[in-house]
Design a protein around this motif. Structure first.
Motif, mmCIF file in Angstrom:
data_model
loop_
_atom_site.group_PDB
_atom_site.id
_atom_site.type_symbol
_atom_site.label_atom_id
_atom_site.label_comp_id
_atom_site.label_asym_id
_atom_site.label_seq_id
_atom_site.Cartn_x
_atom_site.Cartn_y
_atom_site.Cartn_z
ATOM 1 N N ILE A 158 -21.119 -14.043 5.321
ATOM 2 C CA ILE A 158 -19.913 -14.829 5.557
ATOM 3 C C ILE A 158 -18.773 -13.986 6.136
ATOM 4 O O ILE A 158 -17.949 -14.489 6.877
ATOM 5 N N GLN A 159 -18.784 -12.687 5.819
ATOM 6 C CA GLN A 159 -17.756 -11.829 6.426
ATOM 7 C C GLN A 159 -17.973 -11.753 7.936
ATOM 8 O O GLN A 159 -17.026 -11.714 8.711
ATOM 9 N N GLN A 160 -19.255 -11.724 8.345
ATOM 10 C CA GLN A 160 -19.532 -11.678 9.779
ATOM 11 C C GLN A 160 -19.080 -12.977 10.444
ATOM 12 O O GLN A 160 -18.457 -12.952 11.513
ATOM 13 N N ALA A 161 -19.344 -14.104 9.803
ATOM 14 C CA ALA A 161 -18.894 -15.390 10.352
ATOM 15 C C ALA A 161 -17.373 -15.364 10.504
ATOM 16 O O ALA A 161 -16.827 -15.787 11.529
ATOM 17 N N ALA A 162 -16.693 -14.834 9.496
ATOM 18 C CA ALA A 162 -15.229 -14.782 9.538
ATOM 19 C C ALA A 162 -14.747 -13.869 10.662
ATOM 20 O O ALA A 162 -13.746 -14.147 11.318
ATOM 21 N N ARG A 163 -15.496 -12.784 10.907
ATOM 22 C CA ARG A 163 -15.067 -11.820 11.932
ATOM 23 C C ARG A 163 -15.290 -12.334 13.346
ATOM 24 O O ARG A 163 -14.440 -12.141 14.213
ATOM 25 N N VAL A 164 -16.439 -12.961 13.593
ATOM 26 C CA VAL A 164 -16.791 -13.220 14.997
ATOM 27 C C VAL A 164 -16.522 -14.641 15.483
ATOM 28 O O VAL A 164 -16.483 -14.871 16.688
ATOM 29 N N SER A 165 -16.350 -15.587 14.562
ATOM 30 C CA SER A 165 -16.336 -16.972 15.039
ATOM 31 C C SER A 165 -14.943 -17.571 15.129
ATOM 32 O O SER A 165 -13.989 -17.081 14.519
ATOM 33 N N ASP A 166 -14.857 -18.619 15.914
ATOM 34 C CA ASP A 166 -13.615 -19.393 16.026
ATOM 35 C C ASP A 166 -13.672 -20.637 15.146
ATOM 36 O O ASP A 166 -12.658 -21.118 14.669
ATOM 37 N N ARG A 167 -14.889 -21.161 14.990
ATOM 38 C CA ARG A 167 -15.093 -22.328 14.119
ATOM 39 C C ARG A 167 -16.284 -22.040 13.223
ATOM 40 O O ARG A 167 -17.199 -21.321 13.633
ATOM 41 N N THR A 168 -16.255 -22.618 12.045
ATOM 42 C CA THR A 168 -17.379 -22.414 11.125
ATOM 43 C C THR A 168 -17.837 -23.751 10.556
ATOM 44 O O THR A 168 -17.009 -24.601 10.219
ATOM 45 N N ALA A 169 -19.163 -23.890 10.492
ATOM 46 C CA ALA A 169 -19.755 -25.063 9.855
ATOM 47 C C ALA A 169 -20.494 -24.593 8.616
ATOM 48 O O ALA A 169 -21.270 -23.638 8.681
ATOM 49 N N PHE A 170 -20.224 -25.235 7.480
ATOM 50 C CA PHE A 170 -20.902 -24.862 6.239
ATOM 51 C C PHE A 170 -21.949 -25.917 5.905
ATOM 52 O O PHE A 170 -21.622 -27.094 5.731
ATOM 53 N N PHE A 171 -23.208 -25.481 5.850
ATOM 54 C CA PHE A 171 -24.326 -26.365 5.515
ATOM 55 C C PHE A 171 -24.759 -26.110 4.072
ATOM 56 O O PHE A 171 -24.768 -24.968 3.610
ATOM 57 N N LEU A 172 -25.140 -27.187 3.403
ATOM 58 C CA LEU A 172 -25.659 -27.061 2.040
ATOM 59 C C LEU A 172 -26.709 -28.142 1.829
ATOM 60 O O LEU A 172 -26.426 -29.328 2.035
ATOM 61 N N GLN A 173 -27.892 -27.718 1.428
ATOM 62 C CA GLN A 173 -28.993 -28.642 1.148
ATOM 63 C C GLN A 173 -29.172 -29.679 2.259
ATOM 64 O O GLN A 173 -29.289 -30.871 2.009
#
Lengths: 300, 236
Positions: free
Chosen positions: A255-270
């Motif tokens: 998640i730190q990498q997602a925070a560092r490199v992305s502009d938008r984030t999608a969180f998937f669960l099950q």
């Protein structure tokens, strides 16, 4: 008047952290709800649009009613715990999903407005436009660095479309390696086997191979999970540079990498898309308690 | 409300440690406010000196909390409400430490003023001190209980302290105009009132930060900064 220790003792300790108070979360506009994102959160024209996507492997449902727009600009990260469907999701975006036995899906996925699952769409041609970089660097180990870069073009017959003979191919090899920040490392050993490069170099060689196909979208499935921190930093730096030219979708369990490199984030669960929004907001003030639990490490 | 703990229990315990240190620090500061004003009104130089000595504990708590927060930031990379909590802690200890320093200032004046005849009734100063003490207490309680309403009440009380300060300042000014011998003591008193007013400002800062921690929304300087959001400037 008590002393300081009394003050600590008399204050019953509640939770240190919790998601943004529910009363503070604005209800999404009904028209926005369908896409599970907010128009005012900096999204522009969609490059990829996913609507009502549900997917199965045989009888097992792995994705449920996903609706998501991926804009042309910037990097979109897909995060979630193992088995949440994030890798399945990006494999659907370039039709690699259907290569697995028992895979089937419903819903509509468009690239620049065109249905990528329409009968007349050739998956091989689609994958030229939507390239992919995998978790483990997978160059052809015995093939030279040069031939690795050109491998995708050769396999799809696109190499014949490159006009200008060997000189043009050499220029393409150089441009692709430069774009993948690998040229300086390998320019004196283009004929050496790809397998001789370090893991980080091999992953950048795979990125160069994908770039040589001149894709519009680059999908990255955990591209740094097999790399050390220095090699990871180089790939992340490369992602920052490449996002000006390509739509990038990266799946990562870091998640730190997602925070560092992305502009938008999608969180998937099950298999569900729980929350999708600007990375800056999602990692500082997520709106869904399930996102909060995941990014703060309160899972399982 | 049932709440989940962090999967990594040592992380949970690090965050609890930060909170305990802040609570301890706030307890010292609350005590210093009340004791400093009592030392002033009761002309008790010993109490003033004892209270000044407590400031070392406040300073130590500030440094330790800062260090712990930096370690958490470096090692744990906190996210979401944990991130807001740790950044709040870093700012909160600065405000609490400043309140402690202002209480020390009042104690030093209390020692000076204990050697000269009293100037006037201490009623308004006591009232200011009571309100400021309750503001610190409620800001910290709001932090512990995650109570937005209580934090908002702290912010509202700042206006009351401002009004009291204006009144005390004006009244002392009038005394000084009428009695030149009262000028030196009058200036000391005005300073005490000013420091109490500053304490209220620091308590307000803490309350605003608590609201940010809970809501994830910055309520400072409403409508005065224009498009100040770094997030907004970066776009997506």
């Amino acid at each position: 008047m008590g002393d300081a220790s009394d003050v600590v003792a008399r204050r019953a300790l509640g939770p240190i952290s919790s998601p943004v108070a529910a009363s503070e979360v604005e209800a999404p506009h009904p028209e926005r709800r369908a896409r599970n994102l907010d128009r005012d959160e900096g999204l522009s024209t969609a490059k990829l649009t996913v609507n009502a996507l549900t997917a199965w492997f045989d009888d097992q449902q792995v994705l449920t009613d996903i609706a998501m727009e991926i804009p042309a600009e910037g990097v979109t990260a897909v995060i979630g715990p193992s088995g949440c469907g994030k890798s399945t999701f990006i494999r659907i975006l370039n039709r690699m999903f259907e290569m697995k036995r028992g895979a089937r899906l419903e819903g509509r996925i468009t690239l620049d407005g065109e249905d990528i699952y329409a009968r007349d769409v050739d998956p091989v041609q689609l994958r030229r436009r939507v390239g992919m970089v995998f978790q483990r660097p997978n160059p052809f180990p015995a093939m030279s660095v040069r031939d690795n870069v050109l491998a995708g073009l050769r396999l799809t017959g696109k190499v014949r479309q490159v006009k200008g003979g060997d000189g043009a191919l050499e220029r393409l090899v150089r441009q692709s390696l430069e774009s993948a920040a690998l040229w300086d490392d390998v320019k004196s050993r283009l004929d050496a086997p790809g397998g001789q490069l370090s893991s980080g170099q091999q992953q950048r060689l795979c990125i160069a191979r994908a770039i040589a196909m001149e894709p519009e979208v680059l999908l990255m499935d955990e591209p740094c999970s097999a790399l050390d921190p220095m090699a990871t930093a180089r790939i992340e730096d490369l992602i920052h540079a490449l996002k000006a030219r390509y739509t990038i979708v990266i799946v990562t369990h870091n998640i730190q990498q997602a925070a560092r490199v992305s502009d938008r984030t999608a969180f998937f669960l099950q298999g569900e898309l729980v929350e999708y929004g600007p990375t800056d907001r999602l990692f500082t003030a997520p709106r869904d308690p399930r996102t909060e639990d995941y990014v703060t490490g309160k899972f399982g | 409300m049932a709440f989940k703990l962090h999967t990594d229990r040592s992380y949970e315990s690090d965050l609890q440690e930060v909170r305990n240190r802040i609570l301890l620090m706030a307890g010292h500061v609350e005590h210093m406010i009340a004791a400093s004003v009592r030392a002033l009104s009761e002309r008790d130089a010993d109490l003033a000196r004892d209270t000044i000595a407590i400031d070392a504990k406040v300073n130590q708590a500030e440094c330790e909390t800062d260090e712990l927060c930096l370690i958490i930031l470096a090692k744990r990379h906190p996210m979401a409400s944990d991130l807001r909590f740790v950044t709040l802690a870093l700012k909160m200890v600065t405000d609490l430490e400043r309140i402690g320093d202002l209480a020390v200032n009042i104690c030093e004046r209390a020692i000076d003023l204990s050697k000269v005849p009293p100037l006037r009734s201490y009623e308004d100063i006591h009232l200011m001190a009571d309100i400021v003490q309750s503001m610190v207490r409620d800001a910290i309680d709001a932090f512990v209980d995650r109570n937005v309403e209580r934090a908002e009440m702290v912010i509202e009380r700042d206006d009351e302290v401002d009004r009291l300060y204006d009144r005390v300042f004006g009244e002392i000014l009038e005394v000084m105009v009428q009695d030149r011998d009262a000028i030196q003591r009058g200036i000391h008193f005005q300073s005490v009132a000013k420091w109490l007013e500053r304490m209220a400002d620091h308590s307000t800062n803490v309350a605003e930060q608590v609201i940010f921690m809970i809501k994830g929304k910055d309520i400072r300087h409403p409508g005065k900064l224009g498009a100040h959001s770094f997030r907004g400037q970066r776009g997506s």
